[in-house]
Design a protein around this motif. Sequence first.
Motif, PDB file in Angstrom:
ATOM      1  N   LYS A 131       0.815  -1.214   0.000  1.00 50.18           N
ATOM      2  CA  LYS A 131       0.000   0.000   0.000  1.00 50.18           C
ATOM      3  C   LYS A 131       0.852   1.268   0.000  1.00 50.18           C
ATOM      4  N   TYR A 132       2.137   1.138   0.351  1.00 49.97           N
ATOM      5  CA  TYR A 132       3.031   2.288   0.339  1.00 49.97           C
ATOM      6  C   TYR A 132       3.951   2.305  -0.885  1.00 49.97           C
ATOM      7  N   GLU A 133       3.760   1.366  -1.796  1.00 53.51           N
ATOM      8  CA  GLU A 133       4.657   1.246  -2.935  1.00 53.51           C
ATOM      9  C   GLU A 133       4.621   2.500  -3.814  1.00 53.51           C
ATOM     10  N   GLU A 134       3.427   3.022  -4.043  1.00 51.51           N
ATOM     11  CA  GLU A 134       3.303   4.225  -4.874  1.00 51.51           C
ATOM     12  C   GLU A 134       4.002   5.415  -4.218  1.00 51.51           C
ATOM     13  N   LEU A 135       3.833   5.542  -2.901  1.00 52.10           N
ATOM     14  CA  LEU A 135       4.503   6.615  -2.172  1.00 52.10           C
ATOM     15  C   LEU A 135       6.017   6.439  -2.233  1.00 52.10           C
ATOM     16  N   LYS A 136       6.484   5.216  -2.066  1.00 56.82           N
ATOM     17  CA  LYS A 136       7.915   4.939  -2.116  1.00 56.82           C
ATOM     18  C   LYS A 136       8.503   5.321  -3.469  1.00 56.82           C
ATOM     19  N   GLN A 137       7.808   4.966  -4.544  1.00 58.42           N
ATOM     20  CA  GLN A 137       8.298   5.290  -5.876  1.00 58.42           C
ATOM     21  C   GLN A 137       8.336   6.800  -6.102  1.00 58.42           C
ATOM     22  N   ALA A 138       7.326   7.496  -5.575  1.00 53.75           N
ATOM     23  CA  ALA A 138       7.296   8.953  -5.719  1.00 53.75           C
ATOM     24  C   ALA A 138       8.470   9.593  -4.982  1.00 53.75           C
ATOM     25  N   VAL A 139       8.754   9.097  -3.786  1.00 53.05           N
ATOM     26  CA  VAL A 139       9.872   9.630  -2.997  1.00 53.05           C
ATOM     27  C   VAL A 139      11.195   9.371  -3.700  1.00 53.05           C
ATOM     28  N   GLU A 140      11.348   8.186  -4.275  1.00 49.98           N
ATOM     29  CA  GLU A 140      12.603   7.832  -4.938  1.00 49.98           C
ATOM     30  C   GLU A 140      12.834   8.636  -6.213  1.00 49.98           C
ATOM     31  N   ARG A 141      11.771   9.171  -6.808  1.00 52.40           N
ATOM     32  CA  ARG A 141      11.920   9.999  -8.013  1.00 52.40           C
ATOM     33  C   ARG A 141      12.116  11.477  -7.684  1.00 52.40           C
ATOM     34  N   MET A 142      11.846  11.838  -6.468  1.00 48.06           N
ATOM     35  CA  MET A 142      11.827  13.251  -6.090  1.00 48.06           C
ATOM     36  C   MET A 142      13.237  13.834  -5.989  1.00 48.06           C
ATOM     37  N   GLU A 143      13.414  15.033  -6.526  1.00 47.93           N
ATOM     38  CA  GLU A 143      14.660  15.765  -6.326  1.00 47.93           C
ATOM     39  C   GLU A 143      14.580  16.504  -4.993  1.00 47.93           C
ATOM     40  N   ILE A 144      15.729  16.708  -4.367  1.00 47.26           N
ATOM     41  CA  ILE A 144      15.722  17.315  -3.042  1.00 47.26           C
ATOM     42  C   ILE A 144      16.565  18.585  -3.019  1.00 47.26           C
ATOM     43  N   VAL A 145      16.243  19.437  -2.063  1.00 48.41           N
ATOM     44  CA  VAL A 145      17.029  20.634  -1.777  1.00 48.41           C
ATOM     45  C   VAL A 145      17.783  20.383  -0.478  1.00 48.41           C
ATOM     46  N   ASP A 146      19.096  20.443  -0.553  1.00 46.12           N
ATOM     47  CA  ASP A 146      19.923  20.283   0.644  1.00 46.12           C
ATOM     48  C   ASP A 146      20.043  21.654   1.302  1.00 46.12           C
ATOM     49  N   ALA A 147      19.294  21.855   2.384  1.00 44.12           N
ATOM     50  CA  ALA A 147      19.169  23.186   2.979  1.00 44.12           C
ATOM     51  C   ALA A 147      20.321  23.559   3.899  1.00 44.12           C
ATOM     52  N   HIS A 148      21.239  22.639   4.126  1.00 40.73           N
ATOM     53  CA  HIS A 148      22.411  22.970   4.951  1.00 40.73           C
ATOM     54  C   HIS A 148      23.526  21.977   4.661  1.00 40.73           C
ATOM     55  N   ALA A 149      24.526  22.443   3.941  1.00 38.35           N
ATOM     56  CA  ALA A 149      25.691  21.618   3.632  1.00 38.35           C
ATOM     57  C   ALA A 149      26.936  22.479   3.804  1.00 38.35           C
ATOM     58  N   HIS A 150      28.094  21.866   3.595  1.00 39.82           N
ATOM     59  CA  HIS A 150      29.354  22.593   3.707  1.00 39.82           C
ATOM     60  C   HIS A 150      30.138  22.466   2.404  1.00 39.82           C
ATOM     61  N   ASP A 151      31.111  23.355   2.239  1.00 39.20           N
ATOM     62  CA  ASP A 151      31.926  23.332   1.036  1.00 39.20           C
ATOM     63  C   ASP A 151      32.663  22.006   0.880  1.00 39.20           C
ATOM     64  N   ILE A 152      32.805  21.581  -0.363  1.00 38.19           N
ATOM     65  CA  ILE A 152      33.734  20.499  -0.671  1.00 38.19           C
ATOM     66  C   ILE A 152      35.121  21.124  -0.750  1.00 38.19           C
TER      67      ILE A 152
END
Length: 272
Positions: free
Chosen positions: A3-24
Motif C-alpha cells: 500500500k506504500y509502494e506508490e509513495l515509495k516510488q514517488a519519494v525515490e523519483r523526487m529531487e531534493i534541496v539540501d538546505a544545509h551543507a558545507h563546502d567540498i
Amino acid sequence: MEKYEELKQAVERMEIVDAHAHDIFLDSTLPFHQWLTGTKGVALSHASLSLPLKRSLRDIAELYGSESSLHGIEEYRRCSGLQSIGSKCFRAARISAMLIDEEIGFDQKHDSEWHRSFTPVVGRILTIECLAEKILNEEMRNGSMWTLDSFDKIFMGKLKSVANGIDAEEGLIEVLSAGKPVRITNKSLVDYIFAVLEDKKFVKCHFVLLHASYPFSNEALYLASNHPQVYLDFGLAVSKLNVCGITSSVKELLKLAPIKKVMFSSDGYCNS
C-alpha cells in the motif's frame, strides 16, 4: 508494504534541496571515518564499533561498488578522484539545489561555481552564532573588555531581546572566560542573539534552526510554530541515527511544527 509502494516510488523519483551543507574542500589530513562520525581524539578509536559508521560504510560501499571496509572505501576514493566521486554522489542523491554554510574554516575550499558542476542552484547561508563568535574573537578597538552593551551595538544595533539581560551578560562572561577561539554554547547568550526574531527589520528573513536545535527541540518547535520566518532542519539525524531513530525524530518535529517548515539537509562535507 504494497500500500506504500506508490509513495515509495514517488519519494525515490523526487529531487531534493539540501538546505544545509558545507563546502567540498581540496585536502585534509583528517581520517575519513572522522568525517563520517564527527568524533575526534580518543573517542575516534571507538568509532569503528558504532552502528552509524557501520551503516554508512555499507551504504557508501554499495554506491561506490567497492569493498565494504574503511580501507576499501578509502582506496576507491583515492583512485577515483574528487570530481568522479562528487558526480556519483550528487547524482545518486538527486540534489537539485544546495545551501552552503561557510562555518568550517578550511582555506582550500571550492567556490560556488565549482559546486554548480554538480547541482545548478548553489546558495550561501549565514550562521548567526558564527557571526557572533567572529565579533567576539576581535578585540575592542579601545582595548576595553566586551560587555553585552558593546556587543549589542556591533551585532544588531538597537536589538531588543526577549531573553533575560542579566543571564545573557553572565553568559557572555562565561563564553569569553573559556578563551579563544570563541564557541558560543551558553543558552542565555544564544537566546539573546536570536532575539533578532523579534526585530521587525528581519521579519522577511528566513531563519533555519539546524539539527532541530537538539537538545532544545521543544523550544525550536515552538519558535517554528509561532514565527512565520522560522524553519527547522533535521540534518544530523540522517547520518547519526538508524531508521527507527530517524522516523522517531521526524515524528517528534511534526508534532507541533508545520510540515512545510521541516526541512531536509545533509550537513555534508567532503574532502578529496
